[in-house]
Scaffold this motif. Sequence first.
Motif, short mmCIF file in Angstrom:
data_model
loop_
_atom_site.label_atom_id
_atom_site.label_comp_id
_atom_site.label_asym_id
_atom_site.label_seq_id
_atom_site.Cartn_x
_atom_site.Cartn_y
_atom_site.Cartn_z
N ALA A 71 0.97 -1.21 -0.02
CA ALA A 71 0.18 0.03 0.16
C ALA A 71 0.88 1.21 -0.01
CB ALA A 71 -0.80 0.20 1.32
N PRO A 72 0.57 2.07 -0.85
CA PRO A 72 1.49 3.44 -1.12
C PRO A 72 1.27 4.60 0.08
CG PRO A 72 -0.38 3.53 -2.56
CD PRO A 72 -0.49 2.16 -1.82
N PHE A 73 1.14 4.20 1.17
CA PHE A 73 0.97 5.29 2.37
C PHE A 73 2.31 5.98 2.32
CE2 PHE A 73 -2.34 2.24 3.79
CZ PHE A 73 -3.46 3.23 3.48
N GLU A 74 2.50 7.19 2.84
CA GLU A 74 3.52 7.70 2.78
C GLU A 74 3.99 8.10 4.33
OE1 GLU A 74 3.81 11.27 0.54
OE2 GLU A 74 3.75 10.10 -1.34
N ILE A 75 2.90 7.84 5.27
CA ILE A 75 3.00 8.17 6.61
C ILE A 75 1.91 7.29 7.38
CG2 ILE A 75 2.51 9.93 8.56
CD1 ILE A 75 3.19 12.10 6.67
N LEU A 76 2.25 6.81 8.60
CA LEU A 76 1.46 6.10 9.37
C LEU A 76 1.62 6.87 10.70
CD1 LEU A 76 -0.13 3.39 10.30
CD2 LEU A 76 2.14 2.48 10.83
N LEU A 77 0.31 7.02 10.99
CA LEU A 77 0.03 7.43 12.38
C LEU A 77 -0.63 6.35 13.14
CD1 LEU A 77 -1.36 11.08 11.80
CD2 LEU A 77 0.99 10.36 12.16
N ALA A 78 0.06 5.44 13.76
CA ALA A 78 -0.12 4.34 14.51
C ALA A 78 -1.05 4.75 15.59
CB ALA A 78 0.78 3.25 14.62
N SER A 97 12.69 8.29 11.88
CA SER A 97 11.50 9.33 11.58
C SER A 97 10.60 9.00 12.61
CB SER A 97 10.85 8.97 10.17
OG SER A 97 10.43 7.42 10.05
N GLN A 98 10.65 7.87 13.47
CA GLN A 98 9.44 7.63 14.33
C GLN A 98 9.72 8.27 15.65
OE1 GLN A 98 9.85 3.39 15.92
NE2 GLN A 98 8.01 3.86 17.37
N TYR A 99 8.45 9.01 15.89
CA TYR A 99 8.25 9.78 17.23
C TYR A 99 6.94 9.67 17.76
CZ TYR A 99 5.48 13.50 14.93
OH TYR A 99 4.75 14.10 14.23
N SER A 100 6.73 9.84 19.04
CA SER A 100 5.24 9.67 19.45
C SER A 100 4.60 11.17 19.49
CB SER A 100 5.34 9.65 21.19
OG SER A 100 5.86 8.27 21.36
N ASP A 214 2.62 6.45 17.93
CA ASP A 214 3.83 6.79 17.11
C ASP A 214 3.61 7.05 15.71
OD1 ASP A 214 5.12 6.65 19.65
OD2 ASP A 214 6.71 5.62 18.76
N ALA A 215 4.02 7.97 15.07
CA ALA A 215 4.32 8.42 13.65
C ALA A 215 5.45 7.92 13.18
CB ALA A 215 4.13 9.90 13.59
N VAL A 216 5.34 7.63 11.83
CA VAL A 216 6.62 7.09 11.09
C VAL A 216 6.54 7.60 9.54
CG1 VAL A 216 5.61 4.73 10.66
CG2 VAL A 216 8.13 5.10 10.83
N LEU A 217 7.63 7.82 9.22
CA LEU A 217 7.64 8.20 7.71
C LEU A 217 7.71 6.91 7.19
CD1 LEU A 217 7.93 10.32 5.33
CD2 LEU A 217 10.23 10.28 5.77
N LEU A 218 7.16 6.38 6.04
CA LEU A 218 7.22 5.17 5.23
C LEU A 218 7.98 5.41 4.16
CD1 LEU A 218 3.34 4.06 5.91
CD2 LEU A 218 5.26 3.36 6.94
N THR A 219 8.57 4.39 3.49
CA THR A 219 9.49 4.35 2.26
C THR A 219 8.92 5.14 1.12
OG1 THR A 219 9.15 2.27 1.95
CG2 THR A 219 10.78 2.56 3.14
N PRO A 220 7.79 5.02 0.82
CA PRO A 220 7.20 5.95 -0.20
C PRO A 220 7.25 7.31 -0.09
CG PRO A 220 5.65 3.92 -0.13
CD PRO A 220 6.82 4.09 1.28
N GLY A 221 7.28 7.75 0.95
CA GLY A 221 7.17 9.03 1.42
C GLY A 221 8.82 9.80 1.57
N ALA A 227 5.10 15.02 2.58
CA ALA A 227 5.30 13.97 3.95
C ALA A 227 6.16 14.83 5.00
CB ALA A 227 5.79 12.59 3.28
N ALA A 228 7.26 15.12 4.54
CA ALA A 228 7.91 15.73 5.61
C ALA A 228 7.52 16.89 6.32
CB ALA A 228 9.60 16.23 4.91
#
Length: 252
Positions: A71-78, A97-100, A214-221, A227-228
């Motif tokens: 799936a081409p998500f650029e960011i995950l807000l988990a 890129s991961q932070y709370s 936590d948020a993380v920048l995914l490889t497509p982003g 995304a940044a």
Amino acid sequence: MNFKPFVSSLLAGLLLVATAARADEIPVAVAANFTAPFNKIAAEFEKETGHKVVSSFGSTGKFYAQIKNGAPFEILLAADDETPAKLIKEGAGVAGSQYSYAIGKLVLWSAKPAVVDAKGEVLKGGGFDHIALANPKLAPYGAAAMETMKAMGVLDSLTPKFVTAETIAQAYQFVSSGNSLLGFVALSQVLKDGQIAGSAWVVPANLYTPIRQDAVLLTPGNGKAGAAALLKYLQGAKAQAVIRSFGYEIAL
């Protein structure tokens, strides 16, 4: 002939074209509990930056599977901190890129007044047929609900009454519709202008593992300006004020 209005109009048009050319479309996977605050944050972010946010809301567990399947998500807000770390380890997330972005709070809630008491003793009384919760295998809030019931010594007696939802959003729908008299949901879902309609018990934090979201920048982003910019905006004062207004804590 006065050319100033024409030149001003032309410059404004060129500026709009240049802004549009730089604007990104950002596909973001967002934990269901964060729906309301993220919609508000995304709207302001779009106004200020010109970028377009394309949001998908659901369970963190399902998003993990979708991301692993391309799936081409650029960011995950988990809704947890484990999934972003796992994605980074597996090469689907960008290291560093991961932070709370928020710390969530669990609530036992009923849409009806005087059902849920201030200490959650209703769970021990058992005067109800159903209790809703999100799937603990997919949703961290569901896992937190299981921990809470186990800590209170009521898990075995309540298990036959479970109405298990795919997401915390569906768990909220079960309770708000009256299909379940009460259920475990996120505080952000029921807090409106500092008040909770119906009746609720904000579960003490010592009864479950902290819900660090936590948020993380995914490889497509990776390398994408939009995304940044969104990840940076989420850490800013405006976004954090919105996050707090929905009952979350901000990780320091």
